[in-house]
Scaffold this motif. Structure first.
Motif, mmCIF file in Angstrom:
data_model
loop_
_atom_site.group_PDB
_atom_site.id
_atom_site.type_symbol
_atom_site.label_atom_id
_atom_site.label_comp_id
_atom_site.label_asym_id
_atom_site.label_seq_id
_atom_site.Cartn_x
_atom_site.Cartn_y
_atom_site.Cartn_z
ATOM 1 N N GLN A 90 0.828 -1.219 0.000
ATOM 2 C CA GLN A 90 0.000 0.000 0.000
ATOM 3 C C GLN A 90 0.858 1.263 0.000
ATOM 4 O OE1 GLN A 90 -2.306 -0.870 3.520
ATOM 5 N NE2 GLN A 90 -3.909 -1.869 2.330
ATOM 6 N N TYR A 91 2.110 1.120 -0.348
ATOM 7 C CA TYR A 91 3.053 2.248 -0.271
ATOM 8 C C TYR A 91 2.603 3.397 -1.183
ATOM 9 C CZ TYR A 91 7.642 4.081 0.971
ATOM 10 O OH TYR A 91 8.660 4.830 1.499
ATOM 11 N N PRO A 92 2.765 4.627 -0.739
ATOM 12 C CA PRO A 92 2.279 5.741 -1.562
ATOM 13 C C PRO A 92 3.113 6.023 -2.816
ATOM 14 C CG PRO A 92 3.312 6.544 0.459
ATOM 15 C CD PRO A 92 3.213 5.063 0.587
ATOM 16 N N LEU A 199 6.538 14.578 -8.182
ATOM 17 C CA LEU A 199 6.166 13.684 -7.076
ATOM 18 C C LEU A 199 4.656 13.722 -6.786
ATOM 19 C CD1 LEU A 199 6.998 11.685 -4.880
ATOM 20 C CD2 LEU A 199 7.542 13.613 -3.402
ATOM 21 N N ASP A 200 4.063 14.924 -6.805
ATOM 22 C CA ASP A 200 2.627 15.034 -6.493
ATOM 23 C C ASP A 200 1.785 14.152 -7.418
ATOM 24 O OD1 ASP A 200 3.187 16.844 -4.581
ATOM 25 O OD2 ASP A 200 2.779 18.601 -5.820
ATOM 26 N N ALA A 201 2.109 14.205 -8.697
ATOM 27 C CA ALA A 201 1.324 13.423 -9.667
ATOM 28 C C ALA A 201 1.550 11.928 -9.450
ATOM 29 C CB ALA A 201 1.708 13.828 -11.085
ATOM 30 N N ILE A 202 2.773 11.543 -9.097
ATOM 31 C CA ILE A 202 3.070 10.125 -8.818
ATOM 32 C C ILE A 202 2.207 9.654 -7.646
ATOM 33 C CG2 ILE A 202 4.853 8.519 -7.969
ATOM 34 C CD1 ILE A 202 6.949 10.224 -9.418
ATOM 35 N N LEU A 203 2.185 10.452 -6.568
ATOM 36 C CA LEU A 203 1.433 10.076 -5.362
ATOM 37 C C LEU A 203 -0.062 9.960 -5.667
ATOM 38 C CD1 LEU A 203 3.185 12.415 -2.732
ATOM 39 C CD2 LEU A 203 3.581 9.975 -3.053
ATOM 40 N N LEU A 204 -0.562 10.895 -6.489
ATOM 41 C CA LEU A 204 -1.993 10.871 -6.796
ATOM 42 C C LEU A 204 -2.360 9.656 -7.645
ATOM 43 C CD1 LEU A 204 -2.665 14.663 -7.378
ATOM 44 C CD2 LEU A 204 -3.171 13.299 -5.366
ATOM 45 N N TYR A 205 -1.493 9.288 -8.585
ATOM 46 C CA TYR A 205 -1.785 8.095 -9.391
ATOM 47 C C TYR A 205 -1.775 6.840 -8.527
ATOM 48 C CZ TYR A 205 -2.189 9.734 -14.188
ATOM 49 O OH TYR A 205 -2.655 10.300 -15.337
ATOM 50 N N LYS A 206 -0.859 6.817 -7.538
ATOM 51 C CA LYS A 206 -0.827 5.645 -6.653
ATOM 52 C C LYS A 206 -2.116 5.567 -5.831
ATOM 53 C CE LYS A 206 1.319 2.663 -5.411
ATOM 54 N NZ LYS A 206 2.250 1.719 -4.811
ATOM 55 N N GLN A 207 -2.627 6.735 -5.404
ATOM 56 C CA GLN A 207 -3.904 6.737 -4.668
ATOM 57 C C GLN A 207 -5.026 6.188 -5.553
ATOM 58 O OE1 GLN A 207 -4.837 10.651 -3.075
ATOM 59 N NE2 GLN A 207 -2.845 10.805 -2.092
ATOM 60 N N VAL A 227 -10.945 12.815 -10.567
ATOM 61 C CA VAL A 227 -11.023 14.164 -11.145
ATOM 62 C C VAL A 227 -10.621 15.205 -10.093
ATOM 63 C CG1 VAL A 227 -12.594 15.879 -12.137
ATOM 64 C CG2 VAL A 227 -12.752 13.491 -12.853
ATOM 65 N N GLU A 228 -11.075 14.997 -8.854
ATOM 66 C CA GLU A 228 -10.710 15.931 -7.769
ATOM 67 C C GLU A 228 -9.196 15.982 -7.582
ATOM 68 O OE1 GLU A 228 -12.913 14.828 -4.278
ATOM 69 O OE2 GLU A 228 -14.791 15.545 -5.139
ATOM 70 N N ARG A 229 -8.545 14.827 -7.731
ATOM 71 C CA ARG A 229 -7.075 14.791 -7.585
ATOM 72 C C ARG A 229 -6.416 15.627 -8.667
ATOM 73 N NH1 ARG A 229 -7.914 8.991 -6.733
ATOM 74 N NH2 ARG A 229 -8.215 8.912 -4.499
ATOM 75 N N CYS A 230 -6.929 15.487 -9.884
ATOM 76 C CA CYS A 230 -6.344 16.254 -10.986
ATOM 77 C C CYS A 230 -6.507 17.746 -10.721
ATOM 78 C CB CYS A 230 -6.990 15.877 -12.306
ATOM 79 S SG CYS A 230 -6.372 16.872 -13.665
ATOM 80 N N LEU A 231 -7.706 18.110 -10.215
ATOM 81 C CA LEU A 231 -7.959 19.534 -9.962
ATOM 82 C C LEU A 231 -7.046 20.079 -8.874
ATOM 83 C CD1 LEU A 231 -11.836 19.560 -10.341
ATOM 84 C CD2 LEU A 231 -10.120 20.426 -11.936
ATOM 85 N N LYS A 232 -6.687 19.201 -7.915
ATOM 86 C CA LYS A 232 -5.780 19.628 -6.845
ATOM 87 C C LYS A 232 -4.436 20.043 -7.418
ATOM 88 C CE LYS A 232 -6.899 16.907 -2.776
ATOM 89 N NZ LYS A 232 -6.408 15.822 -1.950
ATOM 90 N N VAL A 233 -3.867 19.200 -8.285
ATOM 91 C CA VAL A 233 -2.554 19.554 -8.837
ATOM 92 C C VAL A 233 -2.669 20.673 -9.848
ATOM 93 C CG1 VAL A 233 -0.833 17.737 -8.520
ATOM 94 C CG2 VAL A 233 -2.709 17.343 -10.074
ATOM 95 N N TRP A 234 -3.801 20.665 -10.534
ATOM 96 C CA TRP A 234 -4.026 21.721 -11.529
ATOM 97 C C TRP A 234 -4.023 23.083 -10.843
ATOM 98 C CZ3 TRP A 234 -4.400 21.004 -16.736
ATOM 99 C CH2 TRP A 234 -4.794 22.107 -17.499
ATOM 100 N N GLY A 235 -4.663 23.151 -9.691
ATOM 101 C CA GLY A 235 -4.733 24.422 -8.953
ATOM 102 C C GLY A 235 -3.485 24.711 -8.149
#
Ligand SMILES: CC[C@@H](C(=O)O)C(=O)SCCNC(=O)CCNC(=O)[C@H](O)C(C)(C)COP(=O)(O)OP(=O)(O)OC[C@H]1O[C@@H](n2cnc3c(N)ncnc32)[C@H](O)[C@@H]1OP(=O)(O)O
Length: 262
Positions: A90-92, A199-207, A227-235
């Motif tokens: 379950q590693y991030p 790194l942020d995008a890597i972590l979000l894809y793992k989630q 979609v919410e994850r994408c919006l987080k990095v987008w913003g």
């Protein structure tokens, strides 16, 4: 007994007891836990690689050490080990088992808990536990059932047979075969394709990957969260590039292209 190195944002954990084919004793599990926890939050580590020193990846649990423990001690020990393998599963961040040589017993359990398994043509793998009259004690059968069809996984577990990496590749247990020579160099080059990403995008894809097979969410909920994850990095909420920065980088590149054409 576990050697560590960070090479270009890739944290390499090397099982280093080659005289017993990197049999895992309890001390090594403690070290594994320590480094996984340490690198969890380390911004310099984006991908984890697990490999072995010498001719094997891992010969499973240290039978010498484990045979000296009482039933109660073994129960406690296996409980702690299965938690470490679950934390690895379950590693991030992406986890990669680089099979530099033979992987048997618990060595296959460890490899199966990772996101990816890479090997070279001379590698042999075997869930040999049944030949000792035991079953997988660290959660490995469950990881295997997630990777292979029920009948293929059962065939490996019930026969305890060793198979070559090429056969394992055909089954889908191994993701990539590299040449034996300079194996780790090939592994690192393969991992660098992930390690060079933000790194942020890597972590979000793992989630998103962890959630994909979580039955508590409907597909619609999973997609909404994606979609919410994408919006987080987008913003730029996670400290990554903001919307305007993303656009700026796109338009700068576009402008450079136009200038280059003239
Ligand atoms: C206990 C947890 C359980 C689980 O839940 O999954 C398991 O992991 S069970 C499975 C345990 N593993 C095995 O049954 C594999 C045992 N080893 C082998 O089959 C072979 O050693 C090998 C890995 C295929 C290599 O064979 P070979 O090249 O012929 O070397 P040797 O057999 O001569 O080994 C050299 C040396 O290493 C010792 N060794 C090997 N594996 C282990 C181990 N798992 N635990 C402790 N020691 C191990 C072996 O005894 C030799 O020692 P010496 O004789 O003192 O040189």
């Amino acid at each position: 007994m576990i050697k560590t190195e960070i090479i270009g944002n890739i944290g390499v954990l090397t099982l280093a007891r080659p005289w017993v084919h990197n049999a895992l004793n309890f001390q090594m599990f403690k070290e594994l836990k320590y480094y996984l926890e340490k690198w969890r939050e380390d911004q310099d580590v984006k991908v984890i690689v697990l490999t072995g020193e010498g001719e094997s990846f891992c010969s499973g649990g240290d039978l010498e050490e484990f045979s000296q423990l009482s039933k109660e001690e073994i129960a406690d020990c296996f409980k702690q080990i299965k938690d470490i393998l679950l934390a690895l599963h379950q590693y991030p961040k992406p986890t990669v088992a680089a099979l530099n040589g033979t992987a048997v017993g618990g060595g296959c359990e460890l490899a199966s808990a990772c996101d990816f398994r890479l090997a070279h043509p001379a590698v042999q793998l075997g869930f040999v536990q049944i030949r000792l009259g035991i079953t997988t004690g660290w959660g490995g059968a469950n990881y295997l059932f997630k990777l292979l069809s029920r009948q293929k996984a059962l065939e490996l577990l019930l026969s305890g047979e060793r198979i070559s990496s090429i056969e394992a590749y055909k089954l889908g247990l191994i993701d990539k075969i590299f040449p034996t020579e300079d194996f780790l160099r090939h592994v690192l080059a393969w991992c660098r394709r992930f390690a060079c990403q933000p790194l942020d995008a890597i972590l979000l894809y793992k989630q998103t990957a962890q959630q994909a097979d979580d039955p508590r969410f409907t597909l619609s909920q999973k997609i909404t969260l994606e979609v919410e994850r994408c919006l987080k990095v987008w913003g730029g909420q996670l400290g990554g590039p903001s919307l305007s920065a993303v656009n700026a980088s796109f338009f700068t590149k576009k402008q450079e292209k136009v200038v280059g054409r003239v």
